[in-house]
Design an enzyme around this catalytic site. Structure first.
Site, short mmCIF file in Angstrom:
data_model
loop_
_atom_site.label_atom_id
_atom_site.label_comp_id
_atom_site.label_asym_id
_atom_site.label_seq_id
_atom_site.Cartn_x
_atom_site.Cartn_y
_atom_site.Cartn_z
N TYR A 59 -29.68 42.25 -36.95
CA TYR A 59 -29.30 43.15 -35.85
C TYR A 59 -28.32 44.22 -36.36
O TYR A 59 -28.45 45.41 -36.03
CB TYR A 59 -28.66 42.35 -34.72
N LYS A 140 -44.50 39.02 -32.64
CA LYS A 140 -44.15 39.53 -33.97
C LYS A 140 -43.71 38.33 -34.82
O LYS A 140 -42.62 37.80 -34.66
CB LYS A 140 -43.02 40.55 -33.87
N ARG A 161 -46.11 42.30 -49.57
CA ARG A 161 -45.86 43.63 -49.03
C ARG A 161 -45.27 44.57 -50.08
O ARG A 161 -45.60 45.76 -50.13
CB ARG A 161 -44.91 43.50 -47.84
N LYS A 347 -37.64 43.89 -30.39
CA LYS A 347 -36.93 42.78 -31.04
C LYS A 347 -36.19 41.93 -30.01
O LYS A 347 -35.51 42.44 -29.13
CB LYS A 347 -35.94 43.33 -32.08
N CYS A 441 -14.30 6.42 -46.23
CA CYS A 441 -15.10 6.77 -45.05
C CYS A 441 -14.19 7.24 -43.91
O CYS A 441 -13.25 6.53 -43.55
CB CYS A 441 -15.92 5.57 -44.60
#
EC number: 6.5.1.2
Length: 704
Positions: A59, A140, A161, A347, A441
């Site tokens: 974003y 998308k 791509r 988006k 622990c």
């Protein structure tokens, strides 16, 4: 490429630019910052595509890119040929041969609200002269982009791509992905050669299981399904690619040739028809959920609908893609150097955000694994407030050099657990503190050990309160015994009140005592009692899974259940016997063997039997009416959820598979079926039945 000092400067500039609004900048102000802004964007491209180590969210990147676009739109004289708006960033690492795409593989312009979509529609109408435009709208996919070429019906080349013009040739890796047909009858549509665009994905549930297995084994987690898919298709060994549960969705024909002529816009006129054709040819496509909308208002409505139901979709999606449906208009609308003008992405809310680590605590799991958990300054990610995140193990912390006080990039994808993508080291002040692992622990104070070959520390005390509680939570969980009303909070409350200490104690609960606990009324107690009684009838594999044997997931539990009549039979198996079962290796076999040779565990199983929990297959179940039959489901069922249908089939002795093959006996077809239907029709050996026929077959089983 960038020195540490320069990276710090660019990070600082990033946050300064995120505060700017192009509308308020004068030409002189814009001129002063535009080159630095371009450099900042190039820097983030390098971090994302080359290093795969982004330091800002998607974003925030989109905001920077939009700022540059708006400045260049307001002052066109500031545009330069090498501006990020004039090209697509590169991800090429030269591991695979480089090949040129037949048509450029461009990005999409982004929109985030109704106003952006209406503005896109206005531009399209102005350029086409239409009053109302027909759009196709589809999810998308958030995966790894690929380009496929088929010649004379054969798959001949696949590529990444890359930079949009040139990609990496990964044909052999793509050939092992079962949803990519090695041949498809394009010739029946008059097509000699075709270029198709798509995305490689991993289904969310399979991704979640993959990370759970890696977490259990102390391996580094994948940040999200997209990263897992992108990394997988670029592995050197195709046999390793084949193990990754990859799928490919195709979403566009970008070139279709007959006798040297491109058929797009003439013979192939509509995008939605092309997707239908690909769907019918056996490709996985968005066709079942694609919608053709008349006008932008329908588009907006459909986008909003999908934003609400996005998490229910099996695959990770980060928005919707809106395309002008009439391909003949594409030439008129044209392209920028970055994106086509006939399409836009809407988006969804961001799934990443930066925040600060306030503190780190250590949690103990059901197998004793000690997990560091970072407490964060609360931050909204994808509509959910995130205030903590697992840091996996010590190796993960050291590898990423995570410290208390660090600013980190956190991602939350769908129902996947939040994940620290990276530390923003450039934001350090010098006050950050290293994370120190405990020596004992944190729950019971027992010594902790790091077994050889493992990345996790473990508490050795099997009676550790934290381990006991986590085992109880796992036993009651949905995928195990599915005891509704016995939530994590309720189990913790019952444990603290000493009502439960062991798994059999769940079936010995004193309901008269529970009625007096604040928050429990007669109705809720009755519902809990009924749910616990109902859980006694669960299939044997659910009990095996619910016992929480290390490395034994749902699939392995089913394998074990199918190999025995009663759960006790497993104590007669040697490690060698167990390794003969499907997908069980030495490590898993050893854990199963040790579990069923531990006297405490055998005593627990005997107690469960005495409490009337089903520990054996019923004869009719083992040899049920669907025994030996394999089912596959496609589309949405009205009668019940897919999970419930699967449970019914398995309770009657049948099996449910994920994919159509010659092993499948029945394909059950619901509403909006997917490509499985075409594959079954093509095979000709699978009996295809509708929901009504399926209900007759299962013979009145309760589907609620």
């Amino acid at each position: 490429m960038y020195t540490d000092e320069r990276q710090k400067e660019l990070i600082k500039l990033t946050y300064e630019f995120l505060k700017l609004d192009a509308k308020k900048l004068t030409k002189e102000e814009a001129k002063k910052i535009v080159e630095d802004l371009r450099e900042v964007i190039r820097f983030h491209d390098w971090r994302y595509y080359v290093l795969a180590q982004p330091v800002i969210s998607d974003y925030e990147y989109d905001k920077l890119f939009k700022l540059l676009k708006d400045i260049e739109g307001k002052y066109p004289e500031l545009i330069t040929p090498d501006s990020p708006t004039q090209r697509v960033p590169s991800e090429i690492t030269k591991v695979f041969p480089q090949v040129k795409h037949l048509t450029p593989m461009l990005s999409l312009d982004n929109s985030y609200n109704e106003a952006d979509l209406r503005d896109f529609d206005r531009r399209v109408r102005e350029l086409t002269g239409l009053d109302k435009v027909e759009y196709s709208v589809e999810p998308k996919f958030d995966g790894a982009g690929i380009s496929l070429i088929y010649e004379k019906d054969l798959f001949v080349r696949g590529a990444t791509r890359g930079d949009g013009e040139v990609g990496e040739e990964i044909t052999n890796n793509l050939k092992v992905i079962k949803t990519i047909p090695l041949s498809a009858k394009f010739s029946q549509y008059g097509i000699d050669k075709v270029e198709i665009r798509g995305e490689v994905l991993i289904r969310k549930d399979l991704f979640k299981k993959m990370n759970e297995e890696r977490l259990e084994e102390g391996l580094p987690l994948f940040a999200n399904p997209r990263n897992a898919a992108a990394g997988s298709i670029r592995l050197q060994d195709p046999s390793e690619v084949a193990k990754r549960n990859l799928e490919a969705f195709v979403y566009q024909i970008t070139y279709a040739e007959k006798d040297g002529k491109n058929l797009l816009g003439t013979v192939l006129k509509k995008h939605s028809d092309n997707i239908k054709m690909l769907h019918e040819l056996g490709f996985k496509t968005p066709y079942p959920v694609m919608k053709v909308c008349i006008g932008i208002e329908e588009v907006i409505q459909y986008c909003e609908e999908w934003q609400r139901k996005r998490d229910a979709y099996p695959y990770e999606i980060d928005g919707m893609v809106i395309k002008v449906n009439d391909i003949s208009l594409y030439d008129k609308l044209g392209f920028t150097s970055h994106h086509p003008r006939w399409a836009i992405a809407f988006k969804f809310k961001a799934r990443q955000a930066t925040t600060k680590i306030i503190n780190v605590v250590f949690q103990v799991g059901r197998t004793g694994a000690i997990t560091p958990v970072a407490k964060l300054e609360p931050v909204e990610i994808g509509g959910v407030i995130v205030s903590s995140v697992s840091l996996i193990n010590e190796d993960f912390i050291r590898e990423k050099d995570i410290r208390i006080g660090d600013t980190v990039l956190v991602e939350r994808a769908g129902d996947v657990i939040p994940y620290v993508v990276m530390v923003i080291k450039e934001a350090r002040t010098g006050n950050e503190k290293p994370i120190e692992f405990p020596k004992t622990c944190p729950s019971c104070g027992s010594p902790i050990v790091k077994p050889p070959g493992e990345a996790v520390y473990r508490c050795v005390n099997i009676n550790c309160p934290a381990q006991v509680i986590e085992r109880l939570i796992h036993f009651a969980s949905k995928d195990a015994m599915d005891i509704k009303g016995l939530s994590e909070a309720t189990i913790r409350k019952f444990y603290n009140l000493k009502l439960v200490r062991t798994i059999p104690d769940i079936y010995r609960l004193d309901y008269n005592l529970i009625k007096n606990i604040p928050g429990f009324g007669p109705k809720s107690v009755e519902n809990l009692k009924n749910a616990i009684e109902e859980s006694k009838k669960r299939p044997l594999y659910r009990l095996i899974y619910g016992l929480g044997i290390r490395y034994v997931g749902e699939v392995t539990a089913k394998t074990l259940a199918s190999a025995v009549r009663c759960i006790d039979d497993l104590k007669n198996f040697t490690i060698t016997d167990l390794m003969k079962l499907p997908d069980i290796g030495y490590k898993v076999a050893s854990e199963i063997y040790n579990f069923f040779h531990n006297q405490e565990n055998l005593k627990m199983i005997e107690e469960l039997r005495e409490l009337r929990v089903k520990t054996c297959h019923e004869e009719e179940e083992k040899k049920g009416k669907l025994a030996g039959l394999n089912f596959v489901f496609t589309g949405t069922l009205k009668c019940c959820s897919r999970e419930k249908a699967k449970e019914i089939v398995e309770s009657l002795g049948g099996n449910v598979l994920d994919t159509v093959s010659k092993k499948v006996h029945y394909l059950v077809v619901g509403e909006e079926p997917g490509s499985k239907l075409q594959k079954a029709q093509k095979l000709g050996t699978v009996k295809i039945i509708n929901e009504e026929e399926f209900l007759k077959l299962i013979g009145g089983e309760n589907t609620e």
